[in-house]
Design a protein around this motif. Structure first.
Motif, PDB file in Angstrom:
ATOM      1  N   LEU A  97       0.809  -1.211   0.000  1.00 46.57           N
ATOM      2  CA  LEU A  97       0.000   0.000   0.000  1.00 46.57           C
ATOM      3  C   LEU A  97       0.852   1.274   0.000  1.00 46.57           C
ATOM      4  O   LEU A  97       0.543   2.240  -0.694  1.00 46.57           O
ATOM      5  N   GLU A  98       1.925   1.275   0.769  1.00 47.46           N
ATOM      6  CA  GLU A  98       2.779   2.471   0.812  1.00 47.46           C
ATOM      7  C   GLU A  98       3.449   2.712  -0.541  1.00 47.46           C
ATOM      8  O   GLU A  98       3.503   3.845  -1.017  1.00 47.46           O
ATOM      9  N   HIS A 102       3.071   5.984  -3.294  1.00 50.69           N
ATOM     10  CA  HIS A 102       4.208   6.676  -3.913  1.00 50.69           C
ATOM     11  C   HIS A 102       4.037   6.714  -5.432  1.00 50.69           C
ATOM     12  O   HIS A 102       4.339   7.724  -6.083  1.00 50.69           O
ATOM     13  N   LYS A 103       3.530   5.635  -6.000  1.00 51.26           N
ATOM     14  CA  LYS A 103       3.296   5.581  -7.449  1.00 51.26           C
ATOM     15  C   LYS A 103       2.169   6.529  -7.852  1.00 51.26           C
ATOM     16  O   LYS A 103       2.229   7.165  -8.899  1.00 51.26           O
ATOM     17  N   LEU A 104       1.150   6.632  -7.008  1.00 53.66           N
ATOM     18  CA  LEU A 104       0.061   7.570  -7.291  1.00 53.66           C
ATOM     19  C   LEU A 104       0.583   9.003  -7.284  1.00 53.66           C
ATOM     20  O   LEU A 104       0.182   9.827  -8.115  1.00 53.66           O
ATOM     21  N   TYR A 105       1.473   9.293  -6.364  1.00 52.91           N
ATOM     22  CA  TYR A 105       2.100  10.617  -6.339  1.00 52.91           C
ATOM     23  C   TYR A 105       2.902  10.842  -7.618  1.00 52.91           C
ATOM     24  O   TYR A 105       2.883  11.945  -8.186  1.00 52.91           O
ATOM     25  N   SER A 106       3.575   9.818  -8.107  1.00 47.97           N
ATOM     26  CA  SER A 106       4.323   9.938  -9.365  1.00 47.97           C
ATOM     27  C   SER A 106       3.398  10.267 -10.524  1.00 47.97           C
ATOM     28  O   SER A 106       3.752  11.062 -11.399  1.00 47.97           O
ATOM     29  N   VAL A 107       2.214   9.668 -10.538  1.00 50.64           N
ATOM     30  CA  VAL A 107       1.219  10.008 -11.573  1.00 50.64           C
ATOM     31  C   VAL A 107       0.866  11.483 -11.464  1.00 50.64           C
ATOM     32  O   VAL A 107       0.830  12.208 -12.464  1.00 50.64           O
ATOM     33  N   TRP A 108       0.604  11.939 -10.252  1.00 56.85           N
ATOM     34  CA  TRP A 108       0.242  13.344 -10.029  1.00 56.85           C
ATOM     35  C   TRP A 108       1.321  14.282 -10.569  1.00 56.85           C
ATOM     36  O   TRP A 108       1.016  15.296 -11.195  1.00 56.85           O
ATOM     37  N   MET A 109       2.579  13.926 -10.356  1.00 59.14           N
ATOM     38  CA  MET A 109       3.698  14.757 -10.821  1.00 59.14           C
ATOM     39  C   MET A 109       3.768  14.836 -12.351  1.00 59.14           C
ATOM     40  O   MET A 109       4.283  15.810 -12.897  1.00 59.14           O
ATOM     41  N   LEU A 110       3.245  13.822 -13.035  1.00 53.33           N
ATOM     42  CA  LEU A 110       3.287  13.786 -14.502  1.00 53.33           C
ATOM     43  C   LEU A 110       2.160  14.587 -15.156  1.00 53.33           C
ATOM     44  O   LEU A 110       2.247  14.929 -16.329  1.00 53.33           O
ATOM     45  N   ILE A 127      -2.474  11.938  -0.899  1.00 52.21           N
ATOM     46  CA  ILE A 127      -2.561  10.564  -0.398  1.00 52.21           C
ATOM     47  C   ILE A 127      -1.187  10.034   0.015  1.00 52.21           C
ATOM     48  O   ILE A 127      -1.065   9.290   0.980  1.00 52.21           O
ATOM     49  N   ASP A 128      -0.156  10.449  -0.694  1.00 56.26           N
ATOM     50  CA  ASP A 128       1.199  10.014  -0.356  1.00 56.26           C
ATOM     51  C   ASP A 128       1.660  10.652   0.959  1.00 56.26           C
ATOM     52  O   ASP A 128       2.326  10.014   1.759  1.00 56.26           O
ATOM     53  N   ASP A 129       1.269  11.898   1.179  1.00 58.55           N
ATOM     54  CA  ASP A 129       1.633  12.589   2.426  1.00 58.55           C
ATOM     55  C   ASP A 129       0.915  12.021   3.642  1.00 58.55           C
ATOM     56  O   ASP A 129       1.394  12.159   4.770  1.00 58.55           O
ATOM     57  N   SER A 130      -0.230  11.392   3.423  1.00 61.77           N
ATOM     58  CA  SER A 130      -1.015  10.857   4.540  1.00 61.77           C
ATOM     59  C   SER A 130      -0.244   9.838   5.367  1.00 61.77           C
ATOM     60  O   SER A 130      -0.513   9.676   6.557  1.00 61.77           O
ATOM     61  N   ASP A 137      -4.831   4.490   8.261  1.00 65.74           N
ATOM     62  CA  ASP A 137      -6.291   4.620   8.206  1.00 65.74           C
ATOM     63  C   ASP A 137      -6.710   5.752   7.271  1.00 65.74           C
ATOM     64  O   ASP A 137      -7.664   5.614   6.510  1.00 65.74           O
ATOM     65  N   LYS A 138      -5.993   6.865   7.331  1.00 65.87           N
ATOM     66  CA  LYS A 138      -6.292   8.000   6.444  1.00 65.87           C
ATOM     67  C   LYS A 138      -5.977   7.645   4.996  1.00 65.87           C
ATOM     68  O   LYS A 138      -6.716   8.033   4.086  1.00 65.87           O
ATOM     69  N   VAL A 139      -4.901   6.909   4.774  1.00 71.77           N
ATOM     70  CA  VAL A 139      -4.544   6.473   3.421  1.00 71.77           C
ATOM     71  C   VAL A 139      -5.659   5.604   2.844  1.00 71.77           C
ATOM     72  O   VAL A 139      -6.099   5.812   1.705  1.00 71.77           O
ATOM     73  N   ILE A 140      -6.132   4.675   3.622  1.00 71.96           N
ATOM     74  CA  ILE A 140      -7.219   3.792   3.170  1.00 71.96           C
ATOM     75  C   ILE A 140      -8.481   4.601   2.891  1.00 71.96           C
ATOM     76  O   ILE A 140      -9.162   4.384   1.887  1.00 71.96           O
TER      77      ILE A 140
END
Length: 152
Positions: A97-98, A102-110, A127-130, A137-140
Motif C-alpha cells: 500500500l505504501e 508513492h506511485k500515485l504521487y508519481s502520476v500526479w507529478m506527470l 494521499i502520499d503525504d497521509s 487509516d487515512k490512506v485507506i
C-alpha cells in the motif's frame, strides 16, 4: 487515413507505465487487443507494437505522440481509466500500500498543473503525504474516496 484512437487510453498507458502502476506485459496485452480491434489502421498502435519489448522506448514513443495532444484530452476519461487500474491494484493482496501511494504521487507529478490541482487528481498528491501525517487509516480512507469518485 489514420483511424482515430482514444488518446485518453494512450495517456493512461503513458502515466501508468511511467509511474510503475502498469507492467509492460499487461500493457502489451491491452495494446495488442487495441491493435487487433483496429485492424492495423492506426500507425501509432503499430509503432507501439514494435517497441513493446522496451519500457523506455514505449514511454518515449507515447510521450512523443501525446506531446501536442494533452491539452485536448478528456481528463475525466483519463481519471476513470486510472481509477479502474487502481481498483485492480488495491484489491491485489500482493501490492504494498505504501509503494502504491508513492506511485500515485508519481502520476500526479506527470499531470499538467492545471489538471493536477482538480479532483480527483489532487488527491494523488495528498494521499502520499497521509502516511507521514495521518497514518494508514487515512490512506485507506483517501484511496476509497478515489475508488468511489466516479460512482457519485
Amino acid at each position: 487515413m489514420e483511424y482515430p484512437i482514444k488518446c485518453e487510453e494512450l495517456y493512461y498507458f503513458y502515466l501508468s507505465l511511467k509511474a510503475g502502476l502498469l507492467g509492460l506485459d499487461e500493457y502489451a496485452e491491452r495494446l495488442n487487443d487495441l491493435f487487433l480491434a483496429d485492424d492495423g489502421r492506426n500507425e501509432i498502435l503499430l509503432e507501439l507494437e514494435f517497441c513493446t519489448a522496451s519500457l523506455a522506448e514505449t514511454i518515449a514513443t507515447l510521450k512523443a505522440y501525446l506531446f501536442d495532444k494533452t491539452g485536448q484530452l478528456d481528463y475525466s476519461e483519463v481519471g476513470k481509466l486510472l481509477i479502474d487500474g487502481l481498483k485492480k491494484l488495491y484489491h491485489d493482496d500482493s501490492v504494498n500500500l505504501e509503494e502504491l501511494t508513492h506511485k500515485l504521487y508519481s502520476v500526479w507529478m506527470l499531470l499538467p498543473s492545471e489538471v493536477s490541482q482538480k479532483p480527483p487528481f489532487i488527491k494523488l498528491n495528498s494521499i502520499d503525504d497521509s502516511w507521514s501525517w495521518e497514518g494508514k487509516d487515512k490512506v485507506i480512507e483517501d484511496i476509497n474516496w478515489l475508488l468511489n469518485y466516479y460512482n457519485d
